[in-house]
Design a protein around this motif. Structure first.
Motif, mmCIF file in Angstrom:
data_model
loop_
_atom_site.group_PDB
_atom_site.id
_atom_site.type_symbol
_atom_site.label_atom_id
_atom_site.label_comp_id
_atom_site.label_asym_id
_atom_site.label_seq_id
_atom_site.Cartn_x
_atom_site.Cartn_y
_atom_site.Cartn_z
ATOM 1 N N PHE A 3 0.923 -1.068 -0.134
ATOM 2 C CA PHE A 3 0.064 0.058 -0.080
ATOM 3 C C PHE A 3 0.762 1.340 0.106
ATOM 4 O O PHE A 3 2.110 1.199 0.485
ATOM 5 C CB PHE A 3 -1.047 0.053 1.320
ATOM 6 C CG PHE A 3 -0.199 -0.109 2.386
ATOM 7 C CD1 PHE A 3 0.198 0.718 2.934
ATOM 8 C CD2 PHE A 3 -0.555 -1.177 3.103
ATOM 9 C CE1 PHE A 3 1.000 0.827 4.449
ATOM 10 C CE2 PHE A 3 0.168 -1.594 4.582
ATOM 11 C CZ PHE A 3 0.726 -0.436 5.114
ATOM 12 N N SER A 4 0.173 2.363 -0.461
ATOM 13 C CA SER A 4 0.999 3.555 -0.424
ATOM 14 C C SER A 4 0.838 4.381 0.743
ATOM 15 O O SER A 4 -0.461 4.385 1.422
ATOM 16 C CB SER A 4 0.324 4.474 -1.767
ATOM 17 O OG SER A 4 0.982 5.736 -1.780
ATOM 18 N N PRO A 5 1.606 5.273 0.923
ATOM 19 C CA PRO A 5 1.525 6.351 2.178
ATOM 20 C C PRO A 5 0.227 7.240 1.819
ATOM 21 O O PRO A 5 -0.557 7.827 2.803
ATOM 22 C CB PRO A 5 2.745 7.166 2.252
ATOM 23 C CG PRO A 5 3.926 6.395 1.650
ATOM 24 C CD PRO A 5 3.101 5.382 0.650
ATOM 25 N N LYS A 6 0.027 7.267 0.786
ATOM 26 C CA LYS A 6 -1.213 8.293 0.292
ATOM 27 C C LYS A 6 -1.765 7.875 -0.968
ATOM 28 O O LYS A 6 -1.171 7.397 -2.096
ATOM 29 C CB LYS A 6 -0.748 9.773 -0.110
ATOM 30 C CG LYS A 6 -1.855 10.752 -0.287
ATOM 31 C CD LYS A 6 -1.234 12.228 -0.295
ATOM 32 C CE LYS A 6 -0.270 12.592 -1.244
ATOM 33 N NZ LYS A 6 -0.209 14.151 -1.248
ATOM 34 N N SER A 7 -2.965 7.629 -0.986
ATOM 35 C CA SER A 7 -3.814 7.233 -2.142
ATOM 36 C C SER A 7 -4.999 7.957 -2.639
ATOM 37 O O SER A 7 -5.762 8.146 -1.546
ATOM 38 C CB SER A 7 -3.985 5.576 -2.010
ATOM 39 O OG SER A 7 -3.215 4.868 -1.963
ATOM 40 N N TYR A 8 -5.473 8.193 -3.801
ATOM 41 C CA TYR A 8 -6.666 9.025 -4.124
ATOM 42 C C TYR A 8 -7.582 7.896 -4.593
ATOM 43 O O TYR A 8 -7.285 7.252 -5.597
ATOM 44 C CB TYR A 8 -6.377 10.198 -5.243
ATOM 45 C CG TYR A 8 -7.656 10.725 -5.459
ATOM 46 C CD1 TYR A 8 -8.312 11.751 -4.416
ATOM 47 C CD2 TYR A 8 -8.065 10.590 -6.800
ATOM 48 C CE1 TYR A 8 -9.533 12.248 -4.961
ATOM 49 C CE2 TYR A 8 -9.375 11.155 -7.138
ATOM 50 C CZ TYR A 8 -9.840 12.204 -6.142
ATOM 51 O OH TYR A 8 -10.973 12.726 -6.457
ATOM 52 N N ILE B 171 -12.202 10.371 -2.082
ATOM 53 C CA ILE B 171 -11.281 10.533 -0.564
ATOM 54 C C ILE B 171 -9.866 10.170 -1.133
ATOM 55 O O ILE B 171 -9.647 9.600 -1.819
ATOM 56 C CB ILE B 171 -11.987 9.301 0.243
ATOM 57 C CG1 ILE B 171 -13.126 9.937 0.769
ATOM 58 C CG2 ILE B 171 -10.936 9.019 1.324
ATOM 59 C CD1 ILE B 171 -13.176 10.775 2.091
ATOM 60 N N THR B 172 -8.985 10.804 -0.311
ATOM 61 C CA THR B 172 -7.482 10.507 -0.063
ATOM 62 C C THR B 172 -7.099 9.887 0.864
ATOM 63 O O THR B 172 -7.697 10.521 2.230
ATOM 64 C CB THR B 172 -6.743 11.855 -0.331
ATOM 65 O OG1 THR B 172 -6.986 12.585 -1.498
ATOM 66 C CG2 THR B 172 -5.227 11.621 -0.372
ATOM 67 N N VAL B 173 -6.832 8.689 0.706
ATOM 68 C CA VAL B 173 -6.206 7.730 2.206
ATOM 69 C C VAL B 173 -4.634 8.309 2.542
ATOM 70 O O VAL B 173 -4.018 8.130 1.717
ATOM 71 C CB VAL B 173 -6.448 6.329 1.854
ATOM 72 C CG1 VAL B 173 -6.274 5.396 2.915
ATOM 73 C CG2 VAL B 173 -8.037 6.007 1.493
ATOM 74 N N ILE B 174 -4.698 8.318 3.866
ATOM 75 C CA ILE B 174 -3.299 8.715 4.040
ATOM 76 C C ILE B 174 -3.025 7.850 5.417
ATOM 77 O O ILE B 174 -3.795 7.271 6.079
ATOM 78 C CB ILE B 174 -3.006 10.255 4.492
ATOM 79 C CG1 ILE B 174 -4.136 10.581 5.586
ATOM 80 C CG2 ILE B 174 -3.381 11.092 3.400
ATOM 81 C CD1 ILE B 174 -3.971 11.945 6.329
ATOM 82 N N ARG B 175 -1.622 7.687 5.476
ATOM 83 C CA ARG B 175 -1.331 6.663 6.190
ATOM 84 C C ARG B 175 0.244 7.252 7.148
ATOM 85 O O ARG B 175 1.246 7.066 6.799
ATOM 86 C CB ARG B 175 -0.765 5.227 5.795
ATOM 87 C CG ARG B 175 -1.950 4.452 5.194
ATOM 88 C CD ARG B 175 -1.514 3.251 4.358
ATOM 89 N NE ARG B 175 -2.439 2.304 4.373
ATOM 90 C CZ ARG B 175 -3.268 2.255 3.076
ATOM 91 N NH1 ARG B 175 -2.923 3.329 2.195
ATOM 92 N NH2 ARG B 175 -4.119 1.449 2.541
#
Length: 246
Positions: free
Chosen positions: A154-159, A165-169
């Motif tokens: 998975f990416s630190p940030k995904s749109y 929604i932008t998913v952030i980790r």
């Protein structure tokens, strides 16, 4: 602030800066499961919000999977002054009673992500923050290689196009042992995972494998994470490119 929380915050702040995870005007929903990871993330983001150069809103979303006592999550959010939304779902019934999945993790995760993101949109959020950490990223990479034949994590940030929604980790640089230590020192009131498959999954096997490999090769985790952060150095067999080599 607890010393261990300062360490978590320092690593998360670096990830936020490295990957540009938070901007002015964001409304961020933290996916609060009741486990140590999501609790640590909520503490981190609330602390970061106090001195962040970016001004952003923070709420928490908890998915009610059925018969789970989430009162400790309400207490935590009240203590941190974070608005909590507990959302009822039928995910448990669909996965275990209706579909009777033998390998339920993939479907359950997909449904949980969908419910979380959809409700985040309804609540006016443009970002969802998840509590995945460094060890999760390594485990996902190895699972993809061993079980799917893909080099992927998975990416630190995904749109997400479907929801906007932008998913952030933000905890992508944080190692799990630090979160465990934080949970102990800060006395997190963990909500017991009601999943019948908990502790008996492919991910658990990979987690234990990594522990064994780390014992044999002390730089194992370090080198895997370096490889994950240097994709331009990866040599993958591109048939078209290789066939043109003289």
């Amino acid at each position: 602030m607890k010393n261990i929380l300062q360490k978590l915050l320092s690593k998360s702040r670096k990830a936020i800066q490295d990957f540009n995870l938070i901007q002015d005007g964001d409304k961020i929903a933290v996916g609060l499961s009741g486990g140590k990871d999501s609790m640590a993330l909520l503490h981190i983001l609330k602390s970061y919000q106090r001195f962040s150069p970016e001004k952003f809103e923070l709420i928490a979303i908890c998915l009610q999977m059925g018969g789970v006592d989430n009162s400790s999550l309400h207490e935590l959010c009240k203590e941190l002054d974070v608005e909590l939304h507990e959302i009822p779902t039928d995910i448990k019934e669909v996965v275990f009673d209706i579909r009777k999945e033998k390998n339920p993790c993939s479907l359950c995760a997909k449904m949980r992500r969908g419910a979380l993101n959809d409700h985040a949109v309804r609540l006016g959020c443009n970002k969802v923050a998840l509590g995945h950490h460094k060890d999760d990223a390594l485990e996902t990479l190895l699972m993809s290689m061993f079980y799917e034949g893909r080099v992927s994590s998975f990416s630190p940030k995904s749109y997400l196009d479907r929801t906007g929604i932008t998913v952030i980790r933000p905890m992508i640089y944080v190692e799990e042992y630090m979160i465990i230590k934080a949970a102990e020192e800060m006395n997190f009131k963990i909500v017991k995972n009601p999943c019948p498959a908990d502790g008996n999954t492919k991910r658990q096997y990979i987690k234990e494998l990594i522990v064994r490999m780390q014992d044999e090769m002390p730089d194992f985790k370090k080198n895997i994470f370096i490889a994950l952060n240097n994709p331009e150095q990866a040599f993958l067999w591109d048939k078209e490119k290789i066939s043109k080599v003289k």
